[in-house]
Design a protein around this motif. Sequence first.
Motif, PDB file in Angstrom:
ATOM      1  N   ARG A 172      63.355 -16.940  63.401  1.00 28.10           N
ATOM      2  CA  ARG A 172      64.096 -17.554  64.494  1.00 28.10           C
ATOM      3  C   ARG A 172      63.072 -18.268  65.371  1.00 28.10           C
ATOM      4  NH1 ARG A 172      69.169 -19.410  65.284  1.00 28.10           N
ATOM      5  NH2 ARG A 172      69.178 -20.235  67.393  1.00 28.10           N
ATOM      6  N   TYR A 173      63.420 -19.456  65.851  1.00 29.93           N
ATOM      7  CA  TYR A 173      62.469 -20.270  66.601  1.00 29.93           C
ATOM      8  C   TYR A 173      62.865 -20.397  68.069  1.00 29.93           C
ATOM      9  CZ  TYR A 173      60.365 -21.562  62.186  1.00 29.93           C
ATOM     10  OH  TYR A 173      59.724 -21.516  60.976  1.00 29.93           O
ATOM     11  N   ILE A 174      61.839 -20.390  68.909  1.00 26.61           N
ATOM     12  CA  ILE A 174      61.994 -20.624  70.336  1.00 26.61           C
ATOM     13  C   ILE A 174      61.254 -21.912  70.680  1.00 26.61           C
ATOM     14  CG2 ILE A 174      61.474 -19.784  72.664  1.00 26.61           C
ATOM     15  CD1 ILE A 174      61.477 -16.951  71.554  1.00 26.61           C
ATOM     16  N   ASN A 175      61.918 -22.816  71.389  1.00 26.34           N
ATOM     17  CA  ASN A 175      61.280 -24.035  71.882  1.00 26.34           C
ATOM     18  C   ASN A 175      61.180 -23.939  73.396  1.00 26.34           C
ATOM     19  OD1 ASN A 175      61.323 -25.841  69.306  1.00 26.34           O
ATOM     20  ND2 ASN A 175      63.404 -25.025  69.449  1.00 26.34           N
ATOM     21  N   TYR A 176      59.957 -24.062  73.897  1.00 23.26           N
ATOM     22  CA  TYR A 176      59.694 -23.830  75.318  1.00 23.26           C
ATOM     23  C   TYR A 176      59.198 -25.106  75.976  1.00 23.26           C
ATOM     24  CZ  TYR A 176      57.286 -22.044  79.488  1.00 23.26           C
ATOM     25  OH  TYR A 176      56.847 -21.828  80.758  1.00 23.26           O
ATOM     26  N   ASP A 177      59.899 -25.546  77.010  1.00 21.79           N
ATOM     27  CA  ASP A 177      59.534 -26.711  77.813  1.00 21.79           C
ATOM     28  C   ASP A 177      58.489 -26.277  78.836  1.00 21.79           C
ATOM     29  OD1 ASP A 177      59.381 -28.763  79.689  1.00 21.79           O
ATOM     30  OD2 ASP A 177      61.521 -29.183  79.674  1.00 21.79           O
ATOM     31  N   VAL A 178      57.236 -26.690  78.632  1.00 23.75           N
ATOM     32  CA  VAL A 178      56.130 -26.233  79.472  1.00 23.75           C
ATOM     33  C   VAL A 178      56.298 -26.679  80.916  1.00 23.75           C
ATOM     34  CG1 VAL A 178      53.639 -26.391  79.857  1.00 23.75           C
ATOM     35  CG2 VAL A 178      54.540 -26.172  77.521  1.00 23.75           C
ATOM     36  N   LYS A 179      56.591 -27.943  81.126  1.00 22.89           N
ATOM     37  CA  LYS A 179      56.659 -28.499  82.481  1.00 22.89           C
ATOM     38  C   LYS A 179      57.716 -27.808  83.322  1.00 22.89           C
ATOM     39  CE  LYS A 179      57.486 -32.790  85.030  1.00 22.89           C
ATOM     40  NZ  LYS A 179      57.793 -34.252  84.928  1.00 22.89           N
ATOM     41  N   LEU A 184      64.469 -24.618  75.424  1.00 27.19           N
ATOM     42  CA  LEU A 184      65.282 -25.725  74.951  1.00 27.19           C
ATOM     43  C   LEU A 184      66.063 -25.248  73.729  1.00 27.19           C
ATOM     44  CD1 LEU A 184      62.754 -28.697  75.230  1.00 27.19           C
ATOM     45  CD2 LEU A 184      64.704 -28.227  76.718  1.00 27.19           C
ATOM     46  N   ASN A 185      67.326 -24.909  73.950  1.00 26.13           N
ATOM     47  CA  ASN A 185      68.202 -24.522  72.858  1.00 26.13           C
ATOM     48  C   ASN A 185      68.796 -25.767  72.208  1.00 26.13           C
ATOM     49  OD1 ASN A 185      67.855 -21.685  73.352  1.00 26.13           O
ATOM     50  ND2 ASN A 185      69.221 -21.904  75.119  1.00 26.13           N
ATOM     51  N   PHE A 186      69.580 -25.574  71.174  1.00 25.24           N
ATOM     52  CA  PHE A 186      70.136 -26.709  70.438  1.00 25.24           C
ATOM     53  C   PHE A 186      70.844 -27.685  71.372  1.00 25.24           C
ATOM     54  CE2 PHE A 186      73.288 -28.950  67.943  1.00 25.24           C
ATOM     55  CZ  PHE A 186      72.623 -29.246  66.764  1.00 25.24           C
ATOM     56  N   LEU A 229      77.297 -26.190  53.174  1.00 29.81           N
ATOM     57  CA  LEU A 229      76.191 -26.721  53.975  1.00 29.81           C
ATOM     58  C   LEU A 229      76.656 -26.981  55.403  1.00 29.81           C
ATOM     59  CD1 LEU A 229      73.266 -27.723  53.955  1.00 29.81           C
ATOM     60  CD2 LEU A 229      74.114 -29.964  53.236  1.00 29.81           C
ATOM     61  N   PHE A 230      75.874 -26.529  56.360  1.00 32.14           N
ATOM     62  CA  PHE A 230      76.212 -26.712  57.775  1.00 32.14           C
ATOM     63  C   PHE A 230      74.975 -27.165  58.532  1.00 32.14           C
ATOM     64  CE2 PHE A 230      74.592 -22.451  57.333  1.00 32.14           C
ATOM     65  CZ  PHE A 230      73.825 -22.242  58.467  1.00 32.14           C
ATOM     66  N   LEU A 231      75.181 -27.571  59.771  1.00 31.14           N
ATOM     67  CA  LEU A 231      74.080 -28.026  60.620  1.00 31.14           C
ATOM     68  C   LEU A 231      73.476 -26.825  61.321  1.00 31.14           C
ATOM     69  CD1 LEU A 231      72.594 -30.584  61.674  1.00 31.14           C
ATOM     70  CD2 LEU A 231      74.180 -30.538  63.621  1.00 31.14           C
ATOM     71  N   SER A 232      72.265 -26.469  60.955  1.00 36.47           N
ATOM     72  CA  SER A 232      71.628 -25.296  61.543  1.00 36.47           C
ATOM     73  C   SER A 232      71.266 -25.553  63.003  1.00 36.47           C
ATOM     74  CB  SER A 232      70.364 -24.945  60.760  1.00 36.47           C
ATOM     75  OG  SER A 232      69.690 -23.864  61.369  1.00 36.47           O
ATOM     76  N   ASP A 233      71.485 -24.533  63.846  1.00 34.25           N
ATOM     77  CA  ASP A 233      71.035 -24.625  65.238  1.00 34.25           C
ATOM     78  C   ASP A 233      69.679 -23.943  65.416  1.00 34.25           C
ATOM     79  OD1 ASP A 233      71.673 -21.946  65.043  1.00 34.25           O
ATOM     80  OD2 ASP A 233      73.084 -21.935  66.713  1.00 34.25           O
ATOM     81  N   ASN A 234      69.093 -23.495  64.311  1.00 34.47           N
ATOM     82  CA  ASN A 234      67.772 -22.882  64.316  1.00 34.47           C
ATOM     83  C   ASN A 234      66.760 -24.006  64.077  1.00 34.47           C
ATOM     84  OD1 ASN A 234      65.763 -20.959  64.363  1.00 34.47           O
ATOM     85  ND2 ASN A 234      66.292 -20.037  62.398  1.00 34.47           N
ATOM     86  N   VAL A 235      66.331 -24.647  65.139  1.00 33.02           N
ATOM     87  CA  VAL A 235      65.513 -25.857  65.036  1.00 33.02           C
ATOM     88  C   VAL A 235      64.210 -25.671  65.815  1.00 33.02           C
ATOM     89  CG1 VAL A 235      67.544 -27.324  64.777  1.00 33.02           C
ATOM     90  CG2 VAL A 235      66.594 -26.936  67.060  1.00 33.02           C
ATOM     91  N   MET A 269      65.870 -39.968  67.468  1.00 29.66           N
ATOM     92  CA  MET A 269      65.718 -40.350  68.872  1.00 29.66           C
ATOM     93  C   MET A 269      67.048 -40.675  69.556  1.00 29.66           C
ATOM     94  SD  MET A 269      63.794 -40.786  71.511  1.00 29.66           S
ATOM     95  CE  MET A 269      62.070 -40.967  71.063  1.00 29.66           C
ATOM     96  N   PRO A 270      67.973 -41.416  68.911  1.00 32.77           N
ATOM     97  CA  PRO A 270      69.239 -41.736  69.596  1.00 32.77           C
ATOM     98  C   PRO A 270      70.065 -40.506  69.968  1.00 32.77           C
ATOM     99  CG  PRO A 270      68.935 -43.128  67.662  1.00 32.77           C
ATOM    100  CD  PRO A 270      67.907 -42.042  67.579  1.00 32.77           C
ATOM    101  N   TYR A 271      69.770 -39.357  69.380  1.00 33.56           N
ATOM    102  CA  TYR A 271      70.587 -38.172  69.587  1.00 33.56           C
ATOM    103  C   TYR A 271      69.888 -37.110  70.432  1.00 33.56           C
ATOM    104  CZ  TYR A 271      72.363 -40.660  65.569  1.00 33.56           C
ATOM    105  OH  TYR A 271      72.810 -41.648  64.737  1.00 33.56           O
ATOM    106  N   LEU A 272      68.699 -37.420  70.926  1.00 32.75           N
ATOM    107  CA  LEU A 272      67.955 -36.476  71.746  1.00 32.75           C
ATOM    108  C   LEU A 272      68.312 -36.618  73.216  1.00 32.75           C
ATOM    109  CD1 LEU A 272      64.345 -36.706  70.237  1.00 32.75           C
ATOM    110  CD2 LEU A 272      66.089 -34.967  69.788  1.00 32.75           C
ATOM    111  N   THR A 273      68.381 -35.494  73.909  1.00 37.09           N
ATOM    112  CA  THR A 273      68.550 -35.535  75.363  1.00 37.09           C
ATOM    113  C   THR A 273      67.259 -36.031  76.001  1.00 37.09           C
ATOM    114  OG1 THR A 273      67.755 -33.272  75.641  1.00 37.09           O
ATOM    115  CG2 THR A 273      70.129 -33.572  75.260  1.00 37.09           C
TER     116      THR A 273
END
Length: 282
Positions: A172-179, A184-186, A229-235, A269-273
């Motif tokens: 399982r992955y955690i993405n952390y916004d340093v600033k 950052l979840n899905f 097949l599904f879109l994983s939220d584990n990114v 890129m077009p789909y990123l917040t």
Amino acid sequence: MNKIISLFAACVLLLCLSCANRSPENAGCNIATYSVNQQIKKISKIYLCPPDSVYGEGVRLYYKRSANVQFITEIEGKVPDVLQDSVIAIAFDEKGVNIDGAMQNFVTSIGDYLDTPSDDLVEITTVPSDSNARILYDNIDVSIPYLSDKVVVCEISYSGYSGGAHGYYGSRYINYDVKNNKLLNFDDIFIPGCEDELMAIVVHRLMRDYGTTTMEDLANASGIFTEALFLSDNVYFTDKGITFYYNPYDIGPWAIGSIEVNTYLSEIMPYLTLSAQSCFND
């Protein structure tokens, strides 16, 4: 008794902002230094179980629990408390304790394992060499596969064997916004309503990886259950884009293992917040 081993390490990322090479004429280029302090922690315990009817009275049964953690203590002089708390909560299902306490609890609070009362499990220091022995285990590993001055990716991996046909593993992955000191979840990474577009990118990447052009060919070449097949939220973030991770059994049989679908910044890129876009280095 095993003790937690803390090895204090300093990770320094040297990001050359305008250097094409190290020739003397570029000796005055600007170098940004990014300081990260971390600790490497390890603990394990081994237990001798009573004779088990599954293997027979003559088989000695052992159970080992271990944890190996790469734990960030400071980023640029600041404590990343949100990241630390998330690691403890997700990896060890603990709240209100520090990392040392969580690791200690993991290897000692084993409960009733294999229908054996915990009081009947005897702690030992090593597993003797014995052809009649069976070793069962549970491991937790926490590592940092990607680190920049903007985002930290933490991978929490589980593995074990409880006596079946094969062991298990997953991540399982955690993405952390340093600033902003936040996760950052899905839904924090991708704008709402873009799931179909992202799914198309994932399918395209899988077909490219396996050299196929149809879903039927993809299923035959990869073993993936394409109908499921599904879109994983584990990114997680990489230096090139976002990777979608599938654990064993998520979209296919055990035999094909885990699957990582790497996408590139240019296509997602077009789909990123805006928050996600800001996590990529200029």
